[in-house]
Design a protein around this motif. Structure first.
Motif, PDB file in Angstrom:
ATOM      1  N   ASN A  85      82.934  68.796  19.309  1.00 21.54           N
ATOM      2  CA  ASN A  85      84.066  68.940  18.394  1.00 21.54           C
ATOM      3  C   ASN A  85      85.037  69.969  18.963  1.00 21.54           C
ATOM      4  OD1 ASN A  85      85.777  69.041  16.041  1.00 21.54           O
ATOM      5  ND2 ASN A  85      84.738  70.960  15.535  1.00 21.54           N
ATOM      6  N   LEU A  86      86.274  69.530  19.218  1.00 22.73           N
ATOM      7  CA  LEU A  86      87.302  70.438  19.727  1.00 22.73           C
ATOM      8  C   LEU A  86      88.329  70.805  18.667  1.00 22.73           C
ATOM      9  CD1 LEU A  86      88.376  69.486  23.367  1.00 22.73           C
ATOM     10  CD2 LEU A  86      86.946  71.375  22.590  1.00 22.73           C
ATOM     11  N   ASP A  87      88.080  70.449  17.414  1.00 27.40           N
ATOM     12  CA  ASP A  87      89.028  70.755  16.340  1.00 27.40           C
ATOM     13  C   ASP A  87      88.585  72.040  15.639  1.00 27.40           C
ATOM     14  OD1 ASP A  87      90.732  70.894  14.197  1.00 27.40           O
ATOM     15  OD2 ASP A  87      90.575  68.785  13.670  1.00 27.40           O
ATOM     16  N   PRO A  88      89.274  73.164  15.880  1.00 23.87           N
ATOM     17  CA  PRO A  88      88.855  74.429  15.279  1.00 23.87           C
ATOM     18  C   PRO A  88      89.136  74.513  13.788  1.00 23.87           C
ATOM     19  CG  PRO A  88      90.902  74.733  16.466  1.00 23.87           C
ATOM     20  CD  PRO A  88      90.451  73.327  16.744  1.00 23.87           C
ATOM     21  N   GLY A  89      89.942  73.584  13.264  1.00 28.59           N
ATOM     22  CA  GLY A  89      90.333  73.669  11.864  1.00 28.59           C
ATOM     23  C   GLY A  89      89.646  72.672  10.957  1.00 28.59           C
ATOM     24  N   VAL A  90      88.802  71.798  11.501  1.00 27.29           N
ATOM     25  CA  VAL A  90      88.175  70.777  10.677  1.00 27.29           C
ATOM     26  C   VAL A  90      87.156  71.427   9.733  1.00 27.29           C
ATOM     27  CG1 VAL A  90      86.322  70.260  12.325  1.00 27.29           C
ATOM     28  CG2 VAL A  90      87.099  68.499  10.728  1.00 27.29           C
ATOM     29  N   LEU A  91      87.122  70.918   8.504  1.00 28.97           N
ATOM     30  CA  LEU A  91      86.187  71.475   7.521  1.00 28.97           C
ATOM     31  C   LEU A  91      84.896  70.681   7.462  1.00 28.97           C
ATOM     32  CD1 LEU A  91      88.681  72.293   4.620  1.00 28.97           C
ATOM     33  CD2 LEU A  91      87.768  73.833   6.368  1.00 28.97           C
ATOM     34  N   ASN A  92      85.003  69.356   7.510  1.00 28.94           N
ATOM     35  CA  ASN A  92      83.817  68.510   7.418  1.00 28.94           C
ATOM     36  C   ASN A  92      83.882  67.441   8.494  1.00 28.94           C
ATOM     37  OD1 ASN A  92      82.634  69.583   4.824  1.00 28.94           O
ATOM     38  ND2 ASN A  92      84.631  68.908   4.064  1.00 28.94           N
ATOM     39  N   LEU A  93      82.728  67.130   9.071  1.00 26.77           N
ATOM     40  CA  LEU A  93      82.634  66.094  10.081  1.00 26.77           C
ATOM     41  C   LEU A  93      81.570  65.083   9.672  1.00 26.77           C
ATOM     42  CD1 LEU A  93      82.739  68.280  13.335  1.00 26.77           C
ATOM     43  CD2 LEU A  93      84.467  66.620  12.630  1.00 26.77           C
ATOM     44  N   PRO A  94      81.740  63.808  10.053  1.00 28.25           N
ATOM     45  CA  PRO A  94      80.738  62.790   9.705  1.00 28.25           C
ATOM     46  C   PRO A  94      79.554  62.790  10.660  1.00 28.25           C
ATOM     47  CG  PRO A  94      82.570  61.775  10.844  1.00 28.25           C
ATOM     48  CD  PRO A  94      82.946  63.217  10.659  1.00 28.25           C
ATOM     49  N   TYR A  95      79.457  63.777  11.525  1.00 29.91           N
ATOM     50  CA  TYR A  95      78.342  63.906  12.472  1.00 29.91           C
ATOM     51  C   TYR A  95      78.092  65.392  12.698  1.00 29.91           C
ATOM     52  CZ  TYR A  95      82.075  64.979  15.781  1.00 29.91           C
ATOM     53  OH  TYR A  95      83.164  65.548  16.390  1.00 29.91           O
ATOM     54  N   ASN A  96      76.947  65.715  13.251  1.00 31.46           N
ATOM     55  CA  ASN A  96      76.630  67.102  13.583  1.00 31.46           C
ATOM     56  C   ASN A  96      76.889  67.304  15.070  1.00 31.46           C
ATOM     57  OD1 ASN A  96      75.666  67.906  10.982  1.00 31.46           O
ATOM     58  ND2 ASN A  96      73.771  66.795  11.389  1.00 31.46           N
ATOM     59  N   PRO A  97      77.980  67.977  15.428  1.00 29.65           N
ATOM     60  CA  PRO A  97      78.322  68.103  16.848  1.00 29.65           C
ATOM     61  C   PRO A  97      77.270  68.896  17.620  1.00 29.65           C
ATOM     62  CG  PRO A  97      79.726  69.522  15.523  1.00 29.65           C
ATOM     63  CD  PRO A  97      78.955  68.667  14.559  1.00 29.65           C
ATOM     64  N   ASP A  98      76.985  68.438  18.822  1.00 32.51           N
ATOM     65  CA  ASP A  98      76.064  69.177  19.685  1.00 32.51           C
ATOM     66  C   ASP A  98      76.736  70.436  20.220  1.00 32.51           C
ATOM     67  OD1 ASP A  98      73.845  67.169  19.733  1.00 32.51           O
ATOM     68  OD2 ASP A  98      75.410  65.926  20.617  1.00 32.51           O
ATOM     69  N   ILE A  99      78.039  70.360  20.421  1.00 37.01           N
ATOM     70  CA  ILE A  99      78.827  71.507  20.864  1.00 37.01           C
ATOM     71  C   ILE A  99      80.044  71.595  19.947  1.00 37.01           C
ATOM     72  CG2 ILE A  99      80.177  72.493  22.768  1.00 37.01           C
ATOM     73  CD1 ILE A  99      78.371  70.853  24.679  1.00 37.01           C
ATOM     74  N   ASP A 100      80.298  72.785  19.426  1.00 38.75           N
ATOM     75  CA  ASP A 100      81.329  72.928  18.396  1.00 38.75           C
ATOM     76  C   ASP A 100      82.217  74.120  18.713  1.00 38.75           C
ATOM     77  OD1 ASP A 100      82.837  73.010  16.063  1.00 38.75           O
ATOM     78  OD2 ASP A 100      81.120  72.628  14.756  1.00 38.75           O
ATOM     79  N   VAL A 101      83.513  73.858  18.895  1.00 40.02           N
ATOM     80  CA  VAL A 101      84.442  74.934  19.221  1.00 40.02           C
ATOM     81  C   VAL A 101      84.518  75.962  18.105  1.00 40.02           C
ATOM     82  CG1 VAL A 101      86.537  73.877  18.269  1.00 40.02           C
ATOM     83  CG2 VAL A 101      86.697  75.350  20.290  1.00 40.02           C
ATOM     84  N   ARG A 102      84.145  75.576  16.890  1.00 43.49           N
ATOM     85  CA  ARG A 102      84.177  76.525  15.770  1.00 43.49           C
ATOM     86  C   ARG A 102      83.159  77.647  15.937  1.00 43.49           C
ATOM     87  NH1 ARG A 102      83.620  72.317  10.909  1.00 43.49           N
ATOM     88  NH2 ARG A 102      81.964  71.672  12.341  1.00 43.49           N
ATOM     89  N   ALA A 103      82.231  77.489  16.865  1.00 42.23           N
ATOM     90  CA  ALA A 103      81.308  78.584  17.166  1.00 42.23           C
ATOM     91  C   ALA A 103      82.014  79.723  17.883  1.00 42.23           C
ATOM     92  CB  ALA A 103      80.146  78.074  18.020  1.00 42.23           C
ATOM     93  N   TYR A 104      83.179  79.440  18.453  1.00 40.60           N
ATOM     94  CA  TYR A 104      83.938  80.439  19.207  1.00 40.60           C
ATOM     95  C   TYR A 104      85.212  80.881  18.481  1.00 40.60           C
ATOM     96  CZ  TYR A 104      81.010  78.675  23.006  1.00 40.60           C
ATOM     97  OH  TYR A 104      79.935  78.292  23.785  1.00 40.60           O
ATOM     98  N   ILE A 105      85.784  79.988  17.674  1.00 39.53           N
ATOM     99  CA  ILE A 105      87.091  80.242  17.078  1.00 39.53           C
ATOM    100  C   ILE A 105      87.052  79.963  15.584  1.00 39.53           C
ATOM    101  CG2 ILE A 105      89.529  79.549  17.067  1.00 39.53           C
ATOM    102  CD1 ILE A 105      89.140  78.669  19.984  1.00 39.53           C
TER     103      ILE A 105
END
Length: 254
Positions: free
Chosen positions: A36-56
């Protein structure tokens, strides 16, 4: 390792397709990683293996810099570049054959700022492709379809990676509308005629000029109707990715 960036205008179904395609490839026993490269998304229909929200954190950016939601999203998208090495390391550590990258909901934040092409270029040295989503309900109008194709050309010129075209949310239009859109993609003369039949004001000259410009380009391949809801078209999309990445040979585990 091969990376597919899922790109399209807001509401075109990027996250849903990322989820559906990942499930499909896993069922085929392909090793898949979702990013997931979307830092502003609130909900996703999948559980990303790598998530940019972990950094930003968009919320933290708003608080620290006194920005509103839109300004914070712009800054957050640019700040991804600061964590490109971390993201690259995470991707490499997965060892997956397919990396599906779900890009920000607002296309302009990804494709038309300097950070977007940089991220595509630097996030991995492995082969990449763009899966460009053309929203079927939106594109039922010929002028909207022309606008979408024009936008896809702009994305291509910015990123310069092989581009696969998907008619997303194909289940939300009737068969006649779907066939009409597919015909437009194959026959720009038909598209031009339908544009002229639909527009009678000053927009006609501009639309006609855009269609003429599209005719002169040799970057359009097939348009694949896909439904993330029903799974329609996922085998064709998988095959198209395989052709781009491996010349037609299926990727095997190990």
């Amino acid at each position: 390792m091969f990376l597919a960036f899922i790109v399209g205008s807001a509401g075109s179904g990027k996250s849903m397709l990322t989820s559906a395609l990942a499930e499909y490839l896993l069922e085929k026993e392909q090793d898949v990683c979702t990013v997931n490269l979307d830092p502003g998304v609130l909900n996703l229909p999948y559980n990303p293996d790598i998530d940019v929200r972990a950094y930003i954190s968009v919320e933290d950016i708003q608080e620290e810099y006194g920005l509103g939601p839109n300004g914070a999203l712009v800054m957050a998208s640019d700040l991804i570049a600061n964590y490109i090495e971390d993201l690259r390391d995470e991707i490499e550590d997965t060892g997956a054959e397919y990396i599906l990258v779900d890009t920000p909901g607002q296309l302009e934040l990804f494709a038309f700022r300097a950070s977007g092409p940089f991220i595509v270029r630097e996030i991995s040295r492995n082969p990449k492709a763009i899966v460009y989503l053309i929203d079927a309900p939106f594109s039922a109008n010929p002028l909207n379809f022309v606008s979408n194709l024009y936008l896809s050309v702009a994305v291509y010129t910015r990123i310069l990676e092989p581009q696969i075209y998907v008619l997303s949310k194909a289940d939300l239009v009737d068969e006649d509308t779907r066939e009409k859109i597919l015909d437009w993609f194959e026959d720009f003369d038909m598209l031009e005629a339908d544009v002229e039949g639909a527009i009678k004001d000053e927009r006609l000259f501009m639309a006609r000029s855009i269609v003429e410009g599209l005719k002169s380009l040799d970057i359009f391949s097939e348009l694949i109707p896909v439904s993330a809801k029903t799974g329609e078209g996922l085998p064709l999309l998988s095959a198209a990715l395989t052709r781009v990445f491996t010349g037609g040979e299926e990727m095997l585990e190990g």
